[in-house]
Motif scaffolding. Structure first.
Motif, PDB file in Angstrom:
ATOM      1  N   VAL A  52      11.695   3.514   3.295  1.00 36.15           N
ATOM      2  CA  VAL A  52      10.887   4.216   2.285  1.00 36.15           C
ATOM      3  C   VAL A  52       9.405   4.153   2.660  1.00 36.15           C
ATOM      4  O   VAL A  52       8.684   5.158   2.588  1.00 36.15           O
ATOM      5  N   ILE A  53       8.955   2.990   3.092  1.00 39.47           N
ATOM      6  CA  ILE A  53       7.554   2.834   3.494  1.00 39.47           C
ATOM      7  C   ILE A  53       7.248   3.693   4.724  1.00 39.47           C
ATOM      8  O   ILE A  53       6.222   4.380   4.781  1.00 39.47           O
ATOM      9  N   ARG A  54       8.163   3.670   5.698  1.00 40.95           N
ATOM     10  CA  ARG A  54       7.963   4.506   6.896  1.00 40.95           C
ATOM     11  C   ARG A  54       7.939   5.983   6.525  1.00 40.95           C
ATOM     12  O   ARG A  54       7.163   6.761   7.083  1.00 40.95           O
ATOM     13  N   PHE A  55       8.798   6.369   5.595  1.00 39.70           N
ATOM     14  CA  PHE A  55       8.827   7.759   5.131  1.00 39.70           C
ATOM     15  C   PHE A  55       7.472   8.147   4.540  1.00 39.70           C
ATOM     16  O   PHE A  55       6.948   9.227   4.840  1.00 39.70           O
ATOM     17  N   CYS A  56       6.919   7.294   3.711  1.00 43.83           N
ATOM     18  CA  CYS A  56       5.608   7.571   3.112  1.00 43.83           C
ATOM     19  C   CYS A  56       4.542   7.755   4.180  1.00 43.83           C
ATOM     20  O   CYS A  56       3.709   8.674   4.102  1.00 43.83           O
ATOM     21  N   HIS A  57       4.561   6.919   5.195  1.00 46.15           N
ATOM     22  CA  HIS A  57       3.593   7.043   6.288  1.00 46.15           C
ATOM     23  C   HIS A  57       3.813   8.341   7.065  1.00 46.15           C
ATOM     24  O   HIS A  57       2.842   8.985   7.485  1.00 46.15           O
ATOM     25  N   LEU A  61       0.947   9.515   3.778  1.00 45.60           N
ATOM     26  CA  LEU A  61       0.562   8.794   2.565  1.00 45.60           C
ATOM     27  C   LEU A  61       0.408   7.309   2.864  1.00 45.60           C
ATOM     28  O   LEU A  61       1.027   6.786   3.793  1.00 45.60           O
ATOM     29  N   GLU A  62      -0.396   6.642   2.056  1.00 42.04           N
ATOM     30  CA  GLU A  62      -0.642   5.225   2.295  1.00 42.04           C
ATOM     31  C   GLU A  62       0.566   4.362   1.920  1.00 42.04           C
ATOM     32  O   GLU A  62       0.762   3.299   2.487  1.00 42.04           O
ATOM     33  N   GLU A  66       1.278   5.987  -3.866  1.00 44.32           N
ATOM     34  CA  GLU A  66       0.630   7.287  -3.697  1.00 44.32           C
ATOM     35  C   GLU A  66       1.653   8.412  -3.752  1.00 44.32           C
ATOM     36  O   GLU A  66       1.397   9.480  -4.311  1.00 44.32           O
ATOM     37  N   LEU A  67       2.844   8.181  -3.177  1.00 40.44           N
ATOM     38  CA  LEU A  67       3.909   9.177  -3.241  1.00 40.44           C
ATOM     39  C   LEU A  67       4.264   9.483  -4.696  1.00 40.44           C
ATOM     40  O   LEU A  67       4.364  10.652  -5.094  1.00 40.44           O
ATOM     41  N   LYS A  68       4.457   8.448  -5.500  1.00 39.02           N
ATOM     42  CA  LYS A  68       4.820   8.650  -6.903  1.00 39.02           C
ATOM     43  C   LYS A  68       3.693   9.350  -7.672  1.00 39.02           C
ATOM     44  O   LYS A  68       3.965  10.210  -8.529  1.00 39.02           O
TER      45      LYS A  68
END
Length: 282
Positions: A52-57, A61-62, A66-68
């Motif tokens: 999930v974190i890698r997806f945001c990057h 996105l930070e 920030e995604l939400k």
């Protein structure tokens, strides 16, 4: 301003499998995701919290907060313009509406993901350079010509050369205090990549303009500017608006440059206008 949902749709098929699972879960029910924790999203998508974190990057996105936040803002908008492809036997009004919608969405998405720091860094590189070379293939050639015309008005030795062999010779024989502005929507165009390598081998700075996402040209560039990425369509009607997004990025870059070198620019524009006026009068 830009749509994070459109960003996900545009890049989904190029993501690693674990990140693609996260993207599909978000697209399936974005309103539910804004109420989830990172662990709940990981569980519902069949991926890990790290994915999930890698997806945001990957989305630029930070992190998950920030995604939400971006999803929440997007979901409360009264109307989403969106991207549309052209269907068989459509009437004039419908084709017009779709193309305008595609253009508006592309421009909004592009501005929403532009980074001020990158614009500032690109302006600094362009200001310090003695020579600016610009190159692109196909529709991207129009962007290269626009770059050369704009910075020529700014008093720079700026040229767009269509022949890659001549451009490679210019890199080797010309000033090393130069920048190569490479344009490729995919970031994978072979001629552009070869010229990027030639520029770097000759000590030139490299700026790039590509669509959003990972690509070889972006990886080579000192500063990588990006446009939004529309979902694939049969007639590539969204690709038409991506060209407008490329022009928009160059316009923003140029006018930011002009604003921060205002006095010099006014004088250069006055001089270039006088030259063109003399040409018309002769």
């Amino acid at each position: 301003m830009g749509s994070v949902i459109n960003r996900i749709q545009g890049i989904l098929e190029e993501l690693p499998k674990s990140e693609a699972k996260v993207g599909r879960a978000i697209l399936a029910d974005p309103s539910k995701v804004v109420k989830m924790s990172i662990h709940e999203l990981a569980e519902s998508s069949g991926a890990s919290g790290a994915a999930v974190i890698r997806f945001c990057h990957s989305m630029g996105l930070e992190g998950f907060p920030e995604l939400k936040m971006k999803l929440s803002v997007e979901l409360v908008r009264p109307e989403k313009v969106g991207y549309y492809d052209i269907e068989p036997n459509e009437d004039f009004e419908e084709i017009t509406r779709k193309l305008v919608s595609n253009t508006v969405q592309t421009l909004n998405d592009t501005v929403g993901q532009l980074e001020k720091e990158k614009i500032m860094d690109a302006c600094e590189i362009l200001y310090k350079a003695d020579t600016i070379y610009a190159y692109g293939v196909g529709a991207s050639w129009l962007i290269a010509e626009d770059i050369a015309q704009k910075w020529m008005r700014a008093g720079k030795h700026a040229i767009a050369i269509a022949d890659p062999h001549i451009l490679a010779m210019a890199f080797a024989a010309g000033s090393k205090n130069a920048v190569f502005f490479a344009i490729s929507n995919s970031g994978e165009t072979s001629e552009v990549l070869q010229l990027a390598d030639e520029a770097l081998n000759n000590g030139l700075e490299l700026l790039s303009l590509t669509r959003f996402g990972q690509n070889k040209l972006k990886q080579r560039a000192a500063v990588a500017l990006e446009t939004s990425r529309a979902p694939e369509s049969e007639l590539r009607s969204a690709a038409t608006s991506s060209r407008q997004a490329q022009f928009l990025v160059i316009d923003i870059l140029f006018y930011f440059y002009a604003s921060h070198h205002y006095e010099e620019m006014i004088e250069q524009i006055r001089t270039s206008r006088e030259a063109t006026n003399r040409f018309r009068e002769s």
